[in-house]
Enzyme design. Structure first.
Site, PDB file in Angstrom:
ATOM      1  N   ASP A 156      65.083 -27.731  -1.940  1.00  0.00           N
ATOM      2  CA  ASP A 156      64.195 -27.292  -3.022  1.00  0.00           C
ATOM      3  C   ASP A 156      63.286 -28.392  -3.551  1.00  0.00           C
ATOM      4  O   ASP A 156      62.302 -28.105  -4.235  1.00  0.00           O
ATOM      5  CB  ASP A 156      65.014 -26.738  -4.189  1.00  0.00           C
ATOM      6  CG  ASP A 156      65.651 -25.391  -3.871  1.00  0.00           C
ATOM      7  OD1 ASP A 156      65.208 -24.746  -2.910  1.00  0.00           O
ATOM      8  OD2 ASP A 156      66.598 -25.002  -4.573  1.00  0.00           O
ATOM      9  N   GLY A 166      74.782 -27.183  -1.615  1.00  0.00           N
ATOM     10  CA  GLY A 166      74.157 -26.561  -0.445  1.00  0.00           C
ATOM     11  C   GLY A 166      73.790 -27.590   0.598  1.00  0.00           C
ATOM     12  O   GLY A 166      73.330 -28.681   0.276  1.00  0.00           O
ATOM     13  N   ASP A 215      71.414 -31.722  -7.942  1.00  0.00           N
ATOM     14  CA  ASP A 215      71.667 -32.089  -9.332  1.00  0.00           C
ATOM     15  C   ASP A 215      73.082 -31.745  -9.790  1.00  0.00           C
ATOM     16  O   ASP A 215      73.681 -32.473 -10.581  1.00  0.00           O
ATOM     17  CB  ASP A 215      70.629 -31.477 -10.269  1.00  0.00           C
ATOM     18  CG  ASP A 215      70.516 -29.963 -10.135  1.00  0.00           C
ATOM     19  OD1 ASP A 215      71.259 -29.374  -9.332  1.00  0.00           O
ATOM     20  OD2 ASP A 215      69.690 -29.376 -10.854  1.00  0.00           O
ATOM     21  N   ASP A 234      63.747 -30.489  -5.959  1.00  0.00           N
ATOM     22  CA  ASP A 234      63.679 -30.356  -7.419  1.00  0.00           C
ATOM     23  C   ASP A 234      64.456 -31.444  -8.151  1.00  0.00           C
ATOM     24  O   ASP A 234      64.977 -31.214  -9.247  1.00  0.00           O
ATOM     25  CB  ASP A 234      64.197 -28.980  -7.844  1.00  0.00           C
ATOM     26  CG  ASP A 234      65.624 -28.709  -7.380  1.00  0.00           C
ATOM     27  OD1 ASP A 234      66.176 -29.537  -6.618  1.00  0.00           O
ATOM     28  OD2 ASP A 234      66.187 -27.671  -7.764  1.00  0.00           O
ATOM     29  N   THR A 256      68.631 -31.707  -0.869  1.00  0.00           N
ATOM     30  CA  THR A 256      68.399 -30.304  -1.227  1.00  0.00           C
ATOM     31  C   THR A 256      67.016 -29.906  -0.730  1.00  0.00           C
ATOM     32  O   THR A 256      66.057 -30.667  -0.900  1.00  0.00           O
ATOM     33  CB  THR A 256      68.491 -30.073  -2.738  1.00  0.00           C
ATOM     34  OG1 THR A 256      67.989 -28.768  -3.056  1.00  0.00           O
ATOM     35  CG2 THR A 256      67.711 -31.103  -3.531  1.00  0.00           C
ATOM     36  N   ARG A 268      64.616 -21.275  -6.547  1.00  0.00           N
ATOM     37  CA  ARG A 268      65.040 -20.525  -7.733  1.00  0.00           C
ATOM     38  C   ARG A 268      64.357 -21.047  -8.994  1.00  0.00           C
ATOM     39  O   ARG A 268      63.942 -20.284  -9.852  1.00  0.00           O
ATOM     40  CB  ARG A 268      66.560 -20.612  -7.878  1.00  0.00           C
ATOM     41  CG  ARG A 268      67.138 -19.749  -9.000  1.00  0.00           C
ATOM     42  CD  ARG A 268      68.648 -19.803  -9.050  1.00  0.00           C
ATOM     43  NE  ARG A 268      69.143 -21.146  -9.351  1.00  0.00           N
ATOM     44  CZ  ARG A 268      69.771 -21.922  -8.490  1.00  0.00           C
ATOM     45  NH1 ARG A 268      69.978 -21.497  -7.254  1.00  0.00           N
ATOM     46  NH2 ARG A 268      70.184 -23.129  -8.833  1.00  0.00           N
ATOM     47  N   ARG A 306      81.783 -26.030  -2.947  1.00  0.00           N
ATOM     48  CA  ARG A 306      81.626 -26.113  -4.397  1.00  0.00           C
ATOM     49  C   ARG A 306      83.026 -26.098  -5.006  1.00  0.00           C
ATOM     50  O   ARG A 306      83.835 -25.240  -4.674  1.00  0.00           O
ATOM     51  CB  ARG A 306      80.782 -24.955  -4.903  1.00  0.00           C
ATOM     52  CG  ARG A 306      79.399 -24.933  -4.243  1.00  0.00           C
ATOM     53  CD  ARG A 306      78.484 -23.890  -4.849  1.00  0.00           C
ATOM     54  NE  ARG A 306      77.283 -23.710  -4.064  1.00  0.00           N
ATOM     55  CZ  ARG A 306      76.198 -24.473  -4.116  1.00  0.00           C
ATOM     56  NH1 ARG A 306      76.191 -25.515  -4.950  1.00  0.00           N
ATOM     57  NH2 ARG A 306      75.144 -24.236  -3.375  1.00  0.00           N
TER      58      ARG A 306
END
Length: 328
Positions: A132, A15, A107, A134, A130, A176, A76
């Site tokens: 997020d 992303g 990741d 994370d 990213t 998510r 992707r």
């Protein structure tokens, strides 16, 4: 600096996130500074498999530091998940005389980079991109700060409507598996409640919280919901549940979706991308490989890719406590 690396390739994968272009720019210009050639790979690992490359110099990255998305595009690649696909990618890199690789992504992208490194002993350094936030081994990923500012700005606008019509808004944000965006923007925008995957509030406690807010004199409420929260099956089920048990509320749902990914990167993300890009290239030139460049306590550090992928980034418990106090 090592002299056995003469050409470095850079790609963006997974992303997109604000700051990726600034990181590409940093990689290209750091290569130029050290008299190393740089090759841009279009469409991530899929472009690497197809040999979709372009030579890049300092002027080819003019005026991109302020742009969201990625000029190298992202995709992707299922083909890269196969040994045959990775072999094709390796052959294309060797044919183009590429000696090392910088991967900007999350990741999943790092997992591909680690496997590629182990199979072909090909030098690789990752840069975390990213929204997020994370990834283990860095306090901030590229795009996270920009996403926070985007979400807070939108929630501020939603609150104007909520206050005008005595409404309750459920605002769903990305996350998510991690609630960093929801927790920070919820505090920053003054949300009455924050629902994140790491803390299962439960439907009954949510109702109790909303009732307390109502009894304290609040005529409208904002509830920030991380998309991975398990309080309900989805944010629309939460809406239906609250409407059933608190009919006095006019409930609305706003799913912010991909607007969180876009937009010009913040100053923080531009500076972070520049620092990480410099570190990635210079780490390769120093003979390092299979690391991720990240930031901890405002210092640029290297973390083994395996740790970055498998390490668990804990949610800030102090922020959760602050959130509870601020919702009083």
């Amino acid at each position: 600096m090592s002299t056995n690396i003469n050409k470095i390739a850079v790609l963006t994968s997974g992303g997109d996130s604000p700051g990726m272009n600034a990181a590409i720019r940093a990689v290209v210009r750091t290569c130029a500074y050290h008299n190393v050639n740089c090759l841009g790979v279009y469409r991530g690992y899929q472009g690497m498999i197809e040999g979709d490359f372009k030579e890049m110099g300092p002027r080819s990255v003019n005026n991109i530091i302020n742009k969201g998305g990625t000029i190298l595009k992202s995709a992707r690649s299922k083909d890269f998940m196969t040994a045959e696909g990775r072999k094709k990618a390796y052959n294309h890199l060797k044919k183009a005389n590429v000696d090392a690789l910088v991967v900007i992504g999350g990741d999943g992208s790092f997992t591909g980079a680690e496997i590629f490194n182990k199979e072909f002993n090909f030098p690789v350094i990752g840069i975390p991109g990213t929204i997020d936030n994370d990834i283990f081994g860095t306090s901030h990923t590229l795009g996270y700060d920009t996403a926070l500012n985007t979400v807070v700005d939108v929630i501020d606008k939603i609150r104007d409507t909520a206050s005008s019509h005595n409404r309750l808004f459920f605002v769903e944000v990305m996350g998510r598996d991690a609630g960093h965006i929801a927790l920070n923007t919820g505090i920053g925008a003054g949300a009455e409640e924050i629902l994140i995957p790491e803390e299962d509030l439960g439907l009954d406690r949510l109702l109790e919280s909303l009732k307390r807010s109502k009894e304290s004199g609040k005529s409208s409420s904002i509830v920030v919901v991380s998309e991975g929260d398990k309080t309900g099956k989805n944010v629309f089920e939460l809406k239906d549940y609250v409407e059933e048990h608190m009919p006095e509320y006019d409930v609305r749902v706003s799913v912010l979706g991909h607007m969180q990914r876009g937009g010009a990167p913040s100053c923080f993300d531009r500076v972070l991308a520049s620092r990480l890009g410099v570190k990635a290239v210079e780490a390769l030139l120093e003979g390092k490989s299979n690391f991720m460049a990240g930031i901890l306590s405002d210092k640029i550090v290297l973390t083994p890719l395996e740790q970055a992928i498998k390490g668990h980034f804990e949610i800030d418990k102090e922020l959760i406590r602050v959130s509870d106090i601020m919702s009083t």
